[in-house]
Scaffold this motif. Structure first.
Motif, mmCIF file in Angstrom:
data_model
loop_
_atom_site.group_PDB
_atom_site.id
_atom_site.type_symbol
_atom_site.label_atom_id
_atom_site.label_comp_id
_atom_site.label_asym_id
_atom_site.label_seq_id
_atom_site.Cartn_x
_atom_site.Cartn_y
_atom_site.Cartn_z
ATOM 1 N N ALA A 316 0.806 -1.221 0.000
ATOM 2 C CA ALA A 316 0.000 0.000 0.000
ATOM 3 C C ALA A 316 0.839 1.271 0.000
ATOM 4 C CB ALA A 316 -0.938 0.002 1.215
ATOM 5 N N LEU A 317 2.158 1.143 0.195
ATOM 6 C CA LEU A 317 3.041 2.312 0.213
ATOM 7 C C LEU A 317 3.504 2.724 -1.183
ATOM 8 C CD1 LEU A 317 5.306 1.353 3.258
ATOM 9 C CD2 LEU A 317 3.238 2.757 3.241
ATOM 10 N N ALA A 318 3.219 1.920 -2.183
ATOM 11 C CA ALA A 318 3.648 2.240 -3.547
ATOM 12 C C ALA A 318 3.091 3.594 -3.972
ATOM 13 C CB ALA A 318 3.192 1.147 -4.511
ATOM 14 N N LEU A 343 10.024 -8.136 5.327
ATOM 15 C CA LEU A 343 10.082 -6.719 4.994
ATOM 16 C C LEU A 343 10.976 -6.474 3.783
ATOM 17 C CD1 LEU A 343 9.219 -3.853 6.030
ATOM 18 C CD2 LEU A 343 11.438 -3.775 7.185
ATOM 19 N N VAL A 344 12.127 -7.101 3.758
ATOM 20 C CA VAL A 344 13.053 -6.937 2.621
ATOM 21 C C VAL A 344 12.392 -7.413 1.334
ATOM 22 C CG1 VAL A 344 15.226 -7.753 1.624
ATOM 23 C CG2 VAL A 344 15.130 -7.068 4.034
ATOM 24 N N SER A 345 11.716 -8.551 1.398
ATOM 25 C CA SER A 345 11.074 -9.098 0.198
ATOM 26 C C SER A 345 9.937 -8.204 -0.282
ATOM 27 C CB SER A 345 10.554 -10.499 0.502
ATOM 28 O OG SER A 345 9.833 -11.017 -0.589
ATOM 29 N N ALA A 346 9.092 -7.777 0.646
ATOM 30 C CA ALA A 346 7.906 -7.001 0.255
ATOM 31 C C ALA A 346 8.251 -5.617 -0.253
ATOM 32 C CB ALA A 346 6.954 -6.892 1.445
ATOM 33 N N SER A 347 9.376 -5.053 0.199
ATOM 34 C CA SER A 347 9.722 -3.671 -0.151
ATOM 35 C C SER A 347 10.749 -3.563 -1.268
ATOM 36 C CB SER A 347 10.274 -2.953 1.085
ATOM 37 O OG SER A 347 11.487 -3.551 1.510
ATOM 38 N N ALA A 348 11.017 -4.655 -1.958
ATOM 39 C CA ALA A 348 12.097 -4.672 -2.950
ATOM 40 C C ALA A 348 11.934 -3.586 -4.008
ATOM 41 C CB ALA A 348 12.171 -6.054 -3.602
ATOM 42 N N ALA A 349 10.715 -3.236 -4.366
ATOM 43 C CA ALA A 349 10.498 -2.245 -5.422
ATOM 44 C C ALA A 349 10.352 -0.826 -4.887
ATOM 45 C CB ALA A 349 9.238 -2.619 -6.217
ATOM 46 N N LEU A 350 10.434 -0.648 -3.574
ATOM 47 C CA LEU A 350 10.241 0.682 -2.996
ATOM 48 C C LEU A 350 11.585 1.380 -2.755
ATOM 49 C CD1 LEU A 350 7.507 -0.062 -0.286
ATOM 50 C CD2 LEU A 350 7.168 0.863 -2.586
ATOM 51 N N PRO A 351 11.686 2.656 -3.100
ATOM 52 C CA PRO A 351 12.936 3.395 -2.863
ATOM 53 C C PRO A 351 12.988 3.939 -1.432
ATOM 54 C CG PRO A 351 11.391 4.808 -4.023
ATOM 55 C CD PRO A 351 10.695 3.468 -3.828
#
Length: 570
Positions: A316-318, A343-351
């Motif tokens: 939801a942070l995208a 957390l690392v896996s889920a946020s891989a595309a977030l800067p």
């Protein structure tokens, strides 16, 4: 009542009983409400305090309801709240080489307790002194009061403690319970705490109406005391460090209702979300929207029981304005390996910058640091009022905040350290012993019932916040988050009217990212300096937490007057 006490009451907005000095022969102490404070022999400080404490099944402290004392120092007190009513008598008797403190406490009601009894606080200045621990079985252990903040109990199974200080050989004897010690600097308390009922015993314990607690702590001394002289303040210099002043942040409001239009400008807002709560989507959107409306980036901290619950909130942070993201486990309060991997896996595309650590206190960082992530930033919160509401504790905690910050930077080993939120009272029930209800929809988490502090609106909190930032702004601390944006735990009320602390937050936020200037020299007692240099221009905030006016001399010839319990901008 003294002028200093009246001034402090007005500045903090809360009246405290004026200290009463008691003495008998070589012995002296101050009675501060229900606390026997600054216990001395021959002028040498032996104990920060002795007091009664009743902790409920969730480790909340039953508040003092009434206290009175007679001239021979017999203290009668009532403690009421959290479903408890305690009638307490503490009696002090003094001889030539001995001081006895005896407790009689009776519960009026059936109640479930974690711990009840006397607490002895040793001053932080004993750190590094040799310590002998006598055990109930007649054996003894030779150790020291820890210099570094000890993660676990430095002394257990205590019948007596012996140490040297100021020319005296001191022995503290304990009766009525087995005692142990913990390093309260973990919570930014200025003390080592020796308490009854070891943590290894199961809790809660059910008490019947009329249950009694009888305990005693006695000091026995040998020799003649020689008090150490206090250091003499002198002119200070502001030294460039080549490092940035930490970014100053505010936590998102956990008050119900709509946010006021007026905001206090900070570069970052900290948004905490219970990812297991049914209303997490609404709470997350509320926090992110409020940060963006205020022109701030968001630092999102998620907590949940199982790592799998992180995937949806992170997704939801995208597209949102998020610069930092962390996660902790609800049960342990720290970033468990499974939560970090998720957390690392889920946020891989977030800067975003990822952070691990503790949702609660530095204590959990200290105790679990070997298990925490070795990558990303290191984060933890601070609550100087976790154990007591006394304003002396708030003031004394500032030096301990510096100690904690330096220890965290050492643990981080080059990674950025993020401190916050810094709150006066615990914002949630850290280690509740029972299932708790979900937070109200739209609110990030379930707020503790005693999270509000009337001093939030006081003028003195502004000076305290400047002093706190000065203490925490050490090389390696990247950000410090305080309080909330608005509401009873915030820097503004629900209508947007600023409390005095709002101006201090804005002044500190203006230092964010400037070159940190360190104060070199001996400052007057309870005075702190937060300073930064930007484009060749120095901005200096000087906070005075003493209940007296003072002056600070600089080596460039300037002298700055700082009123009591205030801060000035130089």
């Amino acid at each position: 009542m003294s002028i200093a006490s009246e001034l402090a009451d007005a500045a903090w907005g809360v009246a405290e009983p004026a200290p009463v000095v008691w003495g008998s022969g070589r012995w002296s102490l101050e009675l501060r409400g229900d606390e026997l404070a600054d216990i001395r022999c021959d002028g040498v400080l032996l104990a920060r305090s002795i007091r009664f404490a009743a902790r409920d099944r969730d480790w909340s402290t039953v508040p003092l309801a009434a206290v009175s004392a007679s001239g021979d120092l017999r203290v009668e007190a009532r403690y009421e709240g959290l479903g408890a009513r305690w009638a307490v008598t503490v009696a002090v008797t003094a001889g030539a080489d001995r001081l006895d403190v005896r407790l009689e406490a009776t519960s009026a009601d059936a109640w479930e307790r974690a711990r009840v009894g006397l607490v002895l606080l040793h001053p932080p200045g004993v750190a590094g002194l040799p310590l002998r621990v006598d055990h109930p079985d007649g054996t003894a252990t030779a150790t020291v009061f820890p210099r570094e903040i000890a993660p676990h109990q430095p002394a257990r199974d205590i019948a007596a403690l012996s140490w040297p200080v100021g020319g005296l050989a001191v022995r503290a004897e304990f009766d009525g319970e087995v005692f142990e010690m913990e390093d309260h600097r973990n919570w930014t308390d200025a003390s080592f705490k020796t308490y009854g009922t070891p943590l290894s015993r199961p809790v809660p314990v059910a008490l019947a109406p009329g249950s009694r607690v009888a305990q005693a702590i006695s000091f026995v001394v040998d020799g003649r005391g020689e008090p150490a002289a206090d250091p003499f303040p002198g002119p200070i210099a502001l030294v460039p460090t080549g490092r940035p002043f930490p970014a100053i942040a505010l936590a998102a409001s956990t008050s119900p209702g709509g946010a006021p239009a007026a905001t206090t400008r900070v570069p970052v807002q900290l948004v905490e979300i219970d990812a297991d709560a049914p209303g997490w989507r609404q709470a997350l959107a509320r926090g992110l929207d409020a940060a963006e409306a205020a022109g701030a980036d968001a630092d999102v901290r998620l907590f949940c029981r199982e790592p799998e619950a992180l995937a949806e909130p992170v997704a939801a942070l995208a597209g949102r304005r998020v610069v930092r993201l962390g996660a902790t486990a609800t049960g342990t309060q720290v970033t468990e390996p499974g939560h970090w991997a998720a957390l690392v896996s889920a946020s891989a595309a977030l800067p975003v910058e990822l952070v691990g650590g503790a949702r609660s206190h530095f204590t959990e960082i200290n105790r679990r640091r070997a298990d925490l992530p070795s990558a990303g930033g290191l984060a933890f919160a601070l609550t100087p009022g976790a154990h007591t509401r006394d304003r002396a504790q708030l003031v004394e905690s500032i030096a301990m905040q510096r100690l904690v910050a330096r220890a965290a930077v050492q643990f981080a080993d080059g990674r950025p350290v993020h401190v916050g939120p810094v709150t006066l009272r615990p914002r949630y029930l850290t280690f509740a012993s029972r299932p708790l209800p979900a937070a109200e929809p739209g609110i990030g988490y379930l707020v503790a019932p005693d999270a509000d502090d009337p001093r939030q609106v006081s003028p003195a909190l502004a000076a305290w916040t400047v002093a706190s930032a000065a203490a925490l702004a050490v090389d390696g601390v990247a950000s410090i988050a305080y309080f909330e944006t608005w509401g009873p735990r915030g820097v503004r009320d629900a209508d947007g009217t600023p409390f005095p602390v709002a101006a201090a937050i804005e002044a500190l936020a203006a230092l964010s990212g400037s070159e940190l200037l360190a104060a070199d020299g001996i400052l007057p007692p309870d005075v702190w300096v937060a300073a930064g240099r930007r484009d060749g221009v120095d901005t200096v905030l000087v906070a005075n937490l003493a209940a007296r006016d003072t002056r600070v001399a600089f080596r460039d010839g300037r002298t700055v007057a700082v009123p009591a319990l205030s801060y000035v901008t130089v």
